[in-house]
Design a protein around this motif. Structure first.
Motif, PDB file in Angstrom:
ATOM      1  N   GLN A 126      -2.924  25.842  -2.263  1.00  0.00           N
ATOM      2  CA  GLN A 126      -2.745  24.399  -2.432  1.00  0.00           C
ATOM      3  C   GLN A 126      -4.099  23.704  -2.613  1.00  0.00           C
ATOM      4  OE1 GLN A 126      -0.396  22.786   0.774  1.00  0.00           O
ATOM      5  NE2 GLN A 126      -0.918  20.674   0.277  1.00  0.00           N
ATOM      6  N   ILE A 127      -5.084  24.130  -1.832  1.00  0.00           N
ATOM      7  CA  ILE A 127      -6.427  23.547  -1.918  1.00  0.00           C
ATOM      8  C   ILE A 127      -7.084  23.895  -3.252  1.00  0.00           C
ATOM      9  CG2 ILE A 127      -8.761  23.641  -0.927  1.00  0.00           C
ATOM     10  CD1 ILE A 127      -7.301  24.082   1.824  1.00  0.00           C
ATOM     11  N   ILE A 128      -6.910  25.139  -3.691  1.00  0.00           N
ATOM     12  CA  ILE A 128      -7.449  25.551  -4.992  1.00  0.00           C
ATOM     13  C   ILE A 128      -6.796  24.740  -6.109  1.00  0.00           C
ATOM     14  CG2 ILE A 128      -7.525  27.457  -6.664  1.00  0.00           C
ATOM     15  CD1 ILE A 128      -7.888  29.356  -4.248  1.00  0.00           C
ATOM     16  N   ASP A 129      -5.487  24.488  -5.978  1.00  0.00           N
ATOM     17  CA  ASP A 129      -4.767  23.706  -6.986  1.00  0.00           C
ATOM     18  C   ASP A 129      -5.296  22.271  -7.052  1.00  0.00           C
ATOM     19  OD1 ASP A 129      -2.585  23.383  -8.913  1.00  0.00           O
ATOM     20  OD2 ASP A 129      -1.688  22.084  -7.399  1.00  0.00           O
ATOM     21  N   VAL A 130      -5.530  21.656  -5.891  1.00  0.00           N
ATOM     22  CA  VAL A 130      -6.111  20.301  -5.844  1.00  0.00           C
ATOM     23  C   VAL A 130      -7.475  20.302  -6.530  1.00  0.00           C
ATOM     24  CG1 VAL A 130      -7.138  18.570  -4.296  1.00  0.00           C
ATOM     25  CG2 VAL A 130      -4.875  19.517  -3.779  1.00  0.00           C
ATOM     26  N   THR A 131      -8.291  21.321  -6.228  1.00  0.00           N
ATOM     27  CA  THR A 131      -9.639  21.423  -6.793  1.00  0.00           C
ATOM     28  C   THR A 131      -9.587  21.574  -8.312  1.00  0.00           C
ATOM     29  OG1 THR A 131     -10.374  22.503  -4.758  1.00  0.00           O
ATOM     30  CG2 THR A 131     -11.813  22.692  -6.670  1.00  0.00           C
ATOM     31  N   GLU A 132      -8.708  22.429  -8.793  1.00  0.00           N
ATOM     32  CA  GLU A 132      -8.613  22.671 -10.236  1.00  0.00           C
ATOM     33  C   GLU A 132      -8.136  21.430 -10.980  1.00  0.00           C
ATOM     34  OE1 GLU A 132      -9.665  25.305 -11.988  1.00  0.00           O
ATOM     35  OE2 GLU A 132     -10.412  26.179 -10.127  1.00  0.00           O
ATOM     36  N   ARG A 133      -7.198  20.688 -10.383  1.00  0.00           N
ATOM     37  CA  ARG A 133      -6.733  19.449 -11.019  1.00  0.00           C
ATOM     38  C   ARG A 133      -7.880  18.439 -11.128  1.00  0.00           C
ATOM     39  NH1 ARG A 133      -2.191  19.715  -7.522  1.00  0.00           N
ATOM     40  NH2 ARG A 133      -2.865  17.797  -6.460  1.00  0.00           N
ATOM     41  N   GLN A 134      -8.714  18.375 -10.109  1.00  0.00           N
ATOM     42  CA  GLN A 134      -9.845  17.447 -10.159  1.00  0.00           C
ATOM     43  C   GLN A 134     -10.886  17.906 -11.178  1.00  0.00           C
ATOM     44  OE1 GLN A 134      -9.455  14.617  -8.453  1.00  0.00           O
ATOM     45  NE2 GLN A 134     -11.275  13.816  -9.500  1.00  0.00           N
ATOM     46  N   LEU A 135     -11.035  19.221 -11.312  1.00  0.00           N
ATOM     47  CA  LEU A 135     -11.939  19.760 -12.340  1.00  0.00           C
ATOM     48  C   LEU A 135     -11.415  19.447 -13.736  1.00  0.00           C
ATOM     49  CD1 LEU A 135     -12.800  23.177 -10.665  1.00  0.00           C
ATOM     50  CD2 LEU A 135     -14.454  21.376 -11.204  1.00  0.00           C
ATOM     51  N   ASP A 136     -10.081  19.460 -13.896  1.00  0.00           N
ATOM     52  CA  ASP A 136      -9.487  19.060 -15.170  1.00  0.00           C
ATOM     53  C   ASP A 136      -9.854  17.609 -15.492  1.00  0.00           C
ATOM     54  OD1 ASP A 136      -8.283  21.524 -15.474  1.00  0.00           O
ATOM     55  OD2 ASP A 136      -6.328  20.875 -14.692  1.00  0.00           O
ATOM     56  N   GLU A 137      -9.749  16.744 -14.471  1.00  0.00           N
ATOM     57  CA  GLU A 137     -10.112  15.336 -14.648  1.00  0.00           C
ATOM     58  C   GLU A 137     -11.581  15.196 -15.024  1.00  0.00           C
ATOM     59  OE1 GLU A 137      -8.132  12.564 -14.425  1.00  0.00           O
ATOM     60  OE2 GLU A 137      -6.418  13.914 -14.229  1.00  0.00           O
ATOM     61  N   VAL A 159      -7.315  16.476  -0.241  1.00  0.00           N
ATOM     62  CA  VAL A 159      -6.833  17.533   0.659  1.00  0.00           C
ATOM     63  C   VAL A 159      -6.467  16.958   2.018  1.00  0.00           C
ATOM     64  CG1 VAL A 159      -7.483  19.616   1.927  1.00  0.00           C
ATOM     65  CG2 VAL A 159      -8.023  19.426  -0.508  1.00  0.00           C
ATOM     66  N   ILE A 160      -7.368  16.151   2.619  1.00  0.00           N
ATOM     67  CA  ILE A 160      -7.098  15.653   3.972  1.00  0.00           C
ATOM     68  C   ILE A 160      -5.960  14.640   3.950  1.00  0.00           C
ATOM     69  CG2 ILE A 160      -8.733  13.700   4.083  1.00  0.00           C
ATOM     70  CD1 ILE A 160      -8.090  16.353   6.838  1.00  0.00           C
ATOM     71  N   TYR A 168      -2.770   8.802  -0.703  1.00  0.00           N
ATOM     72  CA  TYR A 168      -4.072   8.835  -1.384  1.00  0.00           C
ATOM     73  C   TYR A 168      -4.365   7.509  -2.075  1.00  0.00           C
ATOM     74  CZ  TYR A 168      -7.993  10.530  -4.184  1.00  0.00           C
ATOM     75  OH  TYR A 168      -9.257  10.702  -4.742  1.00  0.00           O
ATOM     76  N   ALA A 169      -3.307   6.771  -2.402  1.00  0.00           N
ATOM     77  CA  ALA A 169      -3.499   5.456  -3.022  1.00  0.00           C
ATOM     78  C   ALA A 169      -4.245   4.503  -2.093  1.00  0.00           C
ATOM     79  CB  ALA A 169      -2.140   4.867  -3.402  1.00  0.00           C
TER      80      ALA A 169
END
Length: 403
Positions: A126-137, A159-160, A168-169
């Motif tokens: 899940q953390i890797i997925d969050v990281t990869e999505r942000q890298l896409d951005e 993540v937190i 997150y909003a």
């Protein structure tokens, strides 16, 4: 006759040797006397502990209290820094980092299940997925970009927020206030206003979770009738603040350090298996959370000195992590070093509860960044990078990069 070190304007925190090196004034103090008497700006005497062995021993000894309400020096809620002495701070329910056993033990035990190594491993994908999505951005942007704003801060915040069940909003609500709370040279009124803003927001949030719990850590805690709303709010404050401030600054400052050590960066790109060890070394080398306070509840022998009962004791984790008595060539970054045993997560009963989460986030963050951006480099001269020397968690305010 012992010599007291007068420090009329706070600790010598000037980063005069470079952005990654400890202040030379602190280094000299460690070399001369690892457990050293000092004078605070208001004139009262205390102690500064900078040697690795002494810091480790101190943090394992619960006779050195973490309670902010019993010390002479007022340090709001375990905030590292050197404010002027005022009245002792009030007890804040749930803020177990500023408690001693058994109160500390009772609250921390409520969270151990949420932060086990096993549960963190389950969250890794899940953390890797969050990281990869942000890298896409990040990849969609036209460089130069500020890596702090676009990557280092969003990843741990996302993540937190997901773990705690914080929308997150609402991130600007807590990011702006937490940044103000962590500033070193602000008035007590400003600091308490920032604290109050986050506390008010979290009180509403945990109250709603007690009424209608969801699948997140704060909801799990809210189901426990043994915890009051005030305690839930204090726990939420601690987890939210610690859960994004330290890791965000490690990702920003750590990337800066790697870009300034291109040979080691190239090795990491070539061999991703080096990353776990590199993360430990970056933690040791940078020690972004540096200054902590304890209070002696009785006369205590430490490093050949007697710390009198009632003394305020200042700890420098950065100095301890750069102690040549513990780490060879301690002032150098070496991704091949066996840096386990560093004190960046603390030691003893207050050792960082979220350390496995932080490790996973840093491994995912640095690995993804190096893999996705093979030509990453600074967009400005290194000397122009704005350092967080005015903050209680060290790092960079901005890191302009290009690729």
């Amino acid at each position: 006759m012992t010599q007291t070190v007068p420090i009329p304007h706070g600790l010598p925190m000037e980063r005069d040797a470079g952005p990654f090196d400890p202040p030379s004034g602190i280094t000299r103090l460690r070399e001369a006397r690892p457990v050293c008497p000092m004078v605070f700006p208001d004139g009262h005497e205390g102690w500064l502990v900078t040697g690795y062995d002494a810091v480790r021993q101190l943090m394992a000894d619960t006779r050195f209290s973490s309670r902010q309400d019993i010390g002479i020096l007022h340090v709001p809620y375990e905030t590292p820094g050197m404010p002027a002495a005022t009245e002792p701070s009030p007890h804040v329910p749930g803020l177990f980092i500023s408690m001693d056993p058994p109160d500390h033990t009772r609250l921390r035990r409520k969270l151990t299940g949420a932060f086990t190594v096993k549960r963190m491993k389950q969250l890794e994908e899940q953390i890797i997925d969050v990281t990869e999505r942000q890298l896409d951005e990040l990849a969609r942007l036209t460089p130069p970009v500020d890596l702090v704003k676009e990557f280092a801060l969003p990843v741990p915040s996302l993540v937190i927020c997901e773990l705690l069940g914080v929308p997150y909003a609402d991130r600007e609500t807590f990011q702006v206030s937490s940044a103000k709370f962590m500033e070193r040279d602000v008035t007590l009124e400003e600091k308490m206003a920032a604290f109050g803003a986050i506390f008010g927001y979290l009180t509403e949030l945990v109250t709603s979770k007690r009424a209608a719990p969801d699948e997140d850590i704060l909801s799990d805690l809210a189901r426990d009738d043994d915890l009051t709303i005030e305690e839930l709010t204090g726990i939420g404050f601690l987890l939210l603040l610690a859960g994004h401030e330290t890791t965000a600054n490690m990702l920003g400052l750590g990337t800066f350090a790697l870009l300034e050590h291109p040979e080691q960066l190239a090795e990491l790109r070539a061999d991703p298996d080096l990353m776990p060890g590199a993360v430990e070394e970056l933690m040791r080398y940078l020690s972004v959370a540096d200054i902590f306070f304890r209070y002696a509840t009785e006369d205590i022998e430490l490093g050949g000195e007697t710390i009198p009962e009632g003394s305020t004791v200042v700890i420098s984790l950065l100095a301890a992590n750069h102690d040549p008595e513990r780490f060879d060539d301690a002032g150098s970054l070496d991704i091949h070093r066996k840096a386990r045993g560093h004190l960046s997560f603390g030691h003893g009963v207050h050792q960082c509860l979220g350390q496995q989460l932080a490790r996973i986030e840093m491994r995912a963050g640095f690995s993804g960044l190096l893999r996705r951006f093979p030509t990453l480099e600074l967009a400005i001269p290194a000397g122009e990078v704005k350092l967080r020397t005015n903050m209680n968690i060290y790092g960079v305010h901005e890191l302009p990069v290009t690729w």
